[in-house]
Design an enzyme around this catalytic site. Structure first.
Site, PDB file in Angstrom:
ATOM      1  N   ASP A   1       5.762  -1.447  -5.005  1.00  0.00           N
ATOM      2  CA  ASP A   1       5.525  -0.437  -5.817  1.00  0.00           C
ATOM      3  C   ASP A   1       6.479   0.491  -5.627  1.00  0.00           C
ATOM      4  OD1 ASP A   1       4.028   1.470  -7.658  1.00  0.00           O
ATOM      5  OD2 ASP A   1       2.465   1.325  -5.609  1.00  0.00           O
ATOM      6  N   SER A   2       6.088   1.843  -5.902  1.00  0.00           N
ATOM      7  CA  SER A   2       6.554   2.590  -4.825  1.00  0.00           C
ATOM      8  C   SER A   2       5.781   2.861  -3.961  1.00  0.00           C
ATOM      9  CB  SER A   2       6.692   4.808  -6.305  1.00  0.00           C
ATOM     10  OG  SER A   2       4.957   4.492  -6.640  1.00  0.00           O
TER      11      SER A   2
ATOM     12  N   TYR B   1       7.604   8.104  -7.673  1.00  0.00           N
ATOM     13  CA  TYR B   1       8.402   7.737  -9.197  1.00  0.00           C
ATOM     14  C   TYR B   1       8.158   9.309  -9.988  1.00  0.00           C
ATOM     15  CZ  TYR B   1      10.737   3.514  -6.986  1.00  0.00           C
ATOM     16  OH  TYR B   1      11.365   3.514  -7.029  1.00  0.00           O
ATOM     17  N   GLY B   2       6.875   8.780 -10.424  1.00  0.00           N
ATOM     18  CA  GLY B   2       6.487  10.016 -11.881  1.00  0.00           C
ATOM     19  C   GLY B   2       6.763  10.924 -11.336  1.00  0.00           C
TER      20      GLY B   2
ATOM     21  N   CYS C   1       4.484  -2.202 -10.708  1.00  0.00           N
ATOM     22  CA  CYS C   1       4.279  -0.199 -10.702  1.00  0.00           C
ATOM     23  C   CYS C   1       4.949   0.359 -12.499  1.00  0.00           C
ATOM     24  CB  CYS C   1       5.349   0.531 -10.386  1.00  0.00           C
ATOM     25  SG  CYS C   1       5.858   2.195 -10.174  1.00  0.00           S
ATOM     26  N   ASN C   2       3.986   0.797 -13.481  1.00  0.00           N
ATOM     27  CA  ASN C   2       4.187   1.254 -14.739  1.00  0.00           C
ATOM     28  C   ASN C   2       5.405   1.694 -14.496  1.00  0.00           C
ATOM     29  OD1 ASN C   2       1.203   0.650 -16.317  1.00  0.00           O
ATOM     30  ND2 ASN C   2       0.964   1.050 -14.265  1.00  0.00           N
ATOM     31  N   THR C   3       5.562   3.159 -13.633  1.00  0.00           N
ATOM     32  CA  THR C   3       6.776   3.940 -13.919  1.00  0.00           C
ATOM     33  C   THR C   3       7.610   3.722 -13.674  1.00  0.00           C
ATOM     34  OG1 THR C   3       5.622   5.531 -12.846  1.00  0.00           O
ATOM     35  CG2 THR C   3       7.451   5.879 -13.465  1.00  0.00           C
TER      36      THR C   3
ATOM     37  N   CYS D   1      -1.136   3.652 -13.888  1.00  0.00           N
ATOM     38  CA  CYS D   1      -1.085   3.822 -13.341  1.00  0.00           C
ATOM     39  C   CYS D   1      -1.264   2.824 -12.401  1.00  0.00           C
ATOM     40  CB  CYS D   1      -0.604   5.152 -12.220  1.00  0.00           C
ATOM     41  SG  CYS D   1      -0.028   5.442 -10.876  1.00  0.00           S
ATOM     42  N   THR D   2      -0.843   2.030 -11.540  1.00  0.00           N
ATOM     43  CA  THR D   2      -1.961   0.613 -10.574  1.00  0.00           C
ATOM     44  C   THR D   2      -2.425   1.913  -8.884  1.00  0.00           C
ATOM     45  OG1 THR D   2       0.704   0.487  -9.302  1.00  0.00           O
ATOM     46  CG2 THR D   2       0.368  -0.744 -11.215  1.00  0.00           C
ATOM     47  N   HIS D   3      -1.799   2.665  -8.773  1.00  0.00           N
ATOM     48  CA  HIS D   3      -2.678   3.568  -8.187  1.00  0.00           C
ATOM     49  C   HIS D   3      -4.111   3.539  -8.569  1.00  0.00           C
ATOM     50  CE1 HIS D   3       1.388   4.316  -6.063  1.00  0.00           C
ATOM     51  NE2 HIS D   3       0.800   4.490  -4.671  1.00  0.00           N
TER      52      HIS D   3
HETATM   53  N1  DGL Z   1       2.327   3.440  -9.658  1.00  0.00           N
HETATM   54  C1  DGL Z   1       3.040   4.259  -9.532  1.00  0.00           C
HETATM   55  C2  DGL Z   1       2.855   3.730 -10.766  1.00  0.00           C
HETATM   56  O1  DGL Z   1       2.247   2.051 -11.450  1.00  0.00           O
HETATM   57  C3  DGL Z   1       3.179   5.510  -9.321  1.00  0.00           C
HETATM   58  C4  DGL Z   1       2.488   6.084  -8.421  1.00  0.00           C
HETATM   59  C5  DGL Z   1       4.591   6.750  -8.607  1.00  0.00           C
HETATM   60  O2  DGL Z   1       4.157   7.776  -9.496  1.00  0.00           O
HETATM   61  O3  DGL Z   1       5.301   6.962  -7.425  1.00  0.00           O
HETATM   62  O4  DGL Z   1       2.762   3.779 -11.846  1.00  0.00           O
END
Ligand code: DGL
Length: 264
Positions: free
Chosen positions: A11-12, A43-44, A75-77, A191-193
Site C-alpha cells: 500500500d502507500s 498516492y491520491g 490500495c485502490n489508488t 480506499c484501504t485507509h
Molecule cells: N490506501 C490508498 C487507497 O486505497 C490511498 C491512500 C493514498 O492516497 O496514498 O486508495
C-alpha cells in the site's frame, strides 16, 4: 513443513493493513511481507503516469528480493492506476483492491450509492468503467476525499483528529431523499485507509448506511489462488518495510493486523 508461501502486501502507507488483517485470518500459515510506499504517500495526489512509473519498477525490485508467491495490491489508488501494467510485466499473481461498486449496488435498496475514495481513484477511467458495468439501476455519487487517508494514518499513530475534519471529508457521501429518490444507503470504502476510521465514520454518519469494505472478498480471492490454510505453524516474523527507510515504532498497534505477531 513443506513449501511455506510468501504473500507480499503493498500500500502507500498503513491502510493496506486493513486488507492484510483479513488475508492473515484466512492464511495464518503464510509468511508476510508488508510494504508501505510511504516515500510516495499520498498516492491520491499523484496522476496515473506518475504512479505507473513509480510502482512497476518498485514491484520488480520487491519480487527480486522477496520472491513472493502472490502480491496483494492493498490500495485502490494503486490498483486502478497500475494493475494492468503490473500483470503485463510480471508473472506473479496479483490480487488488486478496486472500488466494491457491484456489491454496494446489490446491497442498496434506495439505489443511491456513494463511492468514497481518494481524488485519484474517483477520477480514474477504471472506476468509471466499474460504474458503467456494475451500477445496474443505482445512481452512484463519487466522493474524492483529499485528506482522509492522512487523517487515518494520524489516528493510527495516536494523534487526535477532530470530528469536524473527518465529517468535512465524508459529508458529500450523504445524498438526502427527494420526491424522486430515496437517500444514500450504501457507501463504498474505496480506499484501504478508511476502515481504520470505521467507528468514527459510523458515529458521524447523519443516518445509518452500509459501509462496504472489500477486504474479506480479497482474502477469499487469495485463498482461491493459493489454496486454503495448511495448518502449518512457523516462526518467521512478518516483515514490514517502509520505502522511506524509517523504522516503525508501533509494534503494539500493528500486531493485531498481523494476527498477533509483531512485525520485524
Ligand atoms: N490506501 C490508498 C487507497 O486505497 C490511498 C491512500 C493514498 O492516497 O496514498 O486508495
Amino acid at each position: 513443513m513443506a513449501g511455506i508461501q510468501t504473500i507480499l502486501v503493498i500500500d502507500s502507507g498503513l491502510g493496506g493493513l486493513t486488507v492484510l488483517r483479513e488475508v492473515v485470518k484466512a492464511r495464518p500459515d503464510a509468511r508476510y511481507v508488508y510494504v508501505a510506499d510511504d516515500a510516495f504517500f499520498p498516492y491520491g495526489h499523484h496522476d496515473e503516469d506518475e504512479i505507473v512509473a513509480r510502482v512497476v519498477p518498485l514491484v520488480g525490485d520487491l519480487i527480486a528480493r522477496h520472491a513472493p508467491d502472490l502480491i496483494v495490491i492493498a490500495c485502490n489508488t494503486m490498483s486502478v492506476s497500475v494493475l494492468a501494467p503490473l500483470r503485463a510485466t510480471y508473472s506473479v499473481p496479483f490480487v488488486g483492491t478496486v472500488p466494491a461498486i457491484k456489491p454496494a449496488c446489490a446491497a442498496s435498496t434506495t439505489k443511491r450509492v456513494s463511492v468514497l475514495g481518494t481524488r485519484a481513484t474517483v477520477k480514474r477511467e477504471y472506476t468509471q468503467g466499474l460504474i458503467r458495468d456494475h451500477a445496474q439501476a443505482c445512481t452512484v455519487t463519487l466522493v474524492g476525499a483529499a485528506n482522509l487517508a492522512s487523517l487515518a494514518e494520524d489516528a493510527l499513530r495516536g494523534k487526535p483528529i477532530s470530528d469536524a475534519d473527518i465529517f468535512g471529508e465524508i459529508a458529500p457521501c450523504f445524498v438526502p431523499a427527494t420526491e424522486a429518490h430515496g437517500r444514500t444507503d450504501a457507501v463504498v470504502l474505496a480506499c484501504t485507509h478508511y476502515p481504520l476510521l470505521l467507528n468514527r465514520l459510523i458515529a458521524l454518519a447523519p443516518w445509518p448506511v452500509a459501509w462496504i469494505d472489500p477486504a474479506p472478498a480479497i482474502a477469499r480471492r487469495v485463498v482461491d489462488l493459493l489454496g486454503p490454510d495448511s495448518n502449518d505453524v512457523h516462526d518467521y516474523p512478518p516483515e514490514m518495510i517502509f520505502t522511506s527507510g524509517r523504522t516503525h515504532a508501533l509494534a503494539d498497534v500493528l500486531a493485531p493486523f498481523f494476527g498477533g505477531r509483531v512485525p520485524a
